[in-house]
Design an enzyme around this catalytic site. Structure first.
Site, PDB file in Angstrom:
ATOM      1  CG  HIS A 153      -1.822   1.188   1.297  1.00  0.00           C
ATOM      2  ND1 HIS A 153      -2.808   1.431   0.362  1.00  0.00           N
ATOM      3  CD2 HIS A 153      -1.885   2.216   2.191  1.00  0.00           C
ATOM      4  CE1 HIS A 153      -3.446   2.543   0.672  1.00  0.00           C
ATOM      5  NE2 HIS A 153      -2.909   3.042   1.780  1.00  0.00           N
ATOM      6  CE  LYS A 174      -0.250   6.137   1.155  1.00  0.00           C
ATOM      7  NZ  LYS A 174      -1.140   6.341   2.319  1.00  0.00           N
ATOM      8  CG  ASP A 192      -4.766   2.713  -3.172  1.00  0.00           C
ATOM      9  OD1 ASP A 192      -4.763   3.164  -2.009  1.00  0.00           O
ATOM     10  OD2 ASP A 192      -5.432   1.720  -3.518  1.00  0.00           O
ATOM     11  NE  ARG A 256      16.036  17.558  17.002  1.00  0.00           N
ATOM     12  CZ  ARG A 256      17.054  18.170  17.577  1.00  0.00           C
ATOM     13  NH1 ARG A 256      17.921  17.477  18.305  1.00  0.00           N
ATOM     14  NH2 ARG A 256      17.232  19.462  17.439  1.00  0.00           N
TER      15      ARG A 256
END
Length: 316
Positions: A153, A174, A192, A256
């Site tokens: 997916h 998305k 998808d 980070r």
């Protein structure tokens, strides 16, 4: 989980869809002799040098395309005619699905091969190129068809030459990000759901046929990307080089400094992955572009984290 299933390719289908990168489609020379098309059951092209000289050490000739090239033709010329005829008869009695003769096969040997092929209703293709080229091009096509595969997916795009699989929970944005990437000139492969195939250490992503060229955007519905943005905006498949996961979870520990190594596990292998936090007001498409550029930069040996580490060492 990968879908494990017995696969085969019908020769009629193979002939119709594959072009070997030539100007014309493959053409079976003796198609009038063929009553029933056989199946390719193994992802390779066999060369039958041992069998030509009478050594039959395996019984899978019926499963592979058989290739005759310069070496096979030269070898055939060294064997007495009666012995050669018997050995070729044995080869064709296995009923191979297809014979491909390259430019290196002499005319006399082509006639001999065709004789035994007609006797067993075996299709023969003559091509005006080297067998090594045929083996490479046909081999890729067959390998993709037989490769283990999984459905994922997600959405698949090509950004600056990099195949990027975008994954994340439903509703994370998305498809909207992909639509903006297409508007910025990047290429669309699938939305998808993506079929992933593994060939060696490479992962190839393709769109399911039913949703090919189609993207669903909330509030807009289904969009045919090819018809709206043009043929250059889409591609049938691409290597998957990078996975970008979009995350809403505020509790996720995000990288980070850019020194974490995340991977996406699929088909008993792994692909480099980058996590991107999604927050209101952030431009997701821009972040995906930058993440892809960072991936390219690191592959080229430019790593900002390493540069900072080196600067710290130099100041000590």
């Amino acid at each position: 989980m990968a879908q494990k299933k017995s696969k085969s390719i019908n020769i009629s289908q193979f002939i119709n869809v594959h072009k070997l990168c030539l100007d014309n489609e493959l053409d079976v020379f003796n198609k009038e002799q063929i009553q029933k098309w056989r199946e390719i059951k193994r992802p390779s092209i066999n060369r039958v040098g041992l069998e030509i000289i009478g050594h039959f050490e395996h019984d899978d000739i019926d499963k592979n395309i058989i290739g005759f090239g310069t070496k096979e033709s030269t070898l055939m010329n060294t064997i007495p005619r009666e012995e050669l005829e018997n050995n070729l008869k044995k080869i064709f009695e296995y009923l191979p699905p297809l014979i491909i003769c390259s430019s290196g096969v002499s005319e006399n040997n082509k006639k001999l091969i065709l004789k035994h092929a007609n006797n067993t209703e075996t299709p023969v293709v003559f091509v005006d190129t080297k067998l090594s080229f045929i083996t490479t091009t046909v081999g890729i096509y067959i390998a993709e068809n037989f490769a283990p595969e999984d459905f994922v997916h997600g959405s698949l795009v090509i950004i600056n030459g990099v195949g990027v699989l975008i994954i994340g929970d439903s509703g994370v944005g998305k498809s909207e990000a992909v639509l903006e990437l297409i508007q910025r000139g990047h290429m669309f492969v699938s939305d998808d759901s993506v079929i992933i195939k593994r060939i060696g250490n490479s992962f190839i992503g393709v769109s399911p046929e039913i949703t090919k060229n189609i993207l669903e955007a909330r509030g807009l519905g289904l969009i045919n990307i090819k018809s709206i943005y043009g043929e250059k905006s889409v591609k049938d498949k691409t290597n998957i080089d990078l996975v970008i996961e979009l995350k809403k979870d505020e509790n996720t520990n995000f990288d980070r400094l850019g020194n974490e190594n995340y991977f996406y596990n699929v088909l008993n292998g792994k692909i480099k992955k980058i996590l991107i936090p999604i927050k209101l007001g952030r431009n997701t498409a821009s972040l995906i572009e930058v993440a892809t550029s960072l991936y390219i930069s690191k592959k080229d040996g430019v790593d900002a984290f390493q540069q900072i580490q080196e600067r710290i060492k130099n100041e000590q």
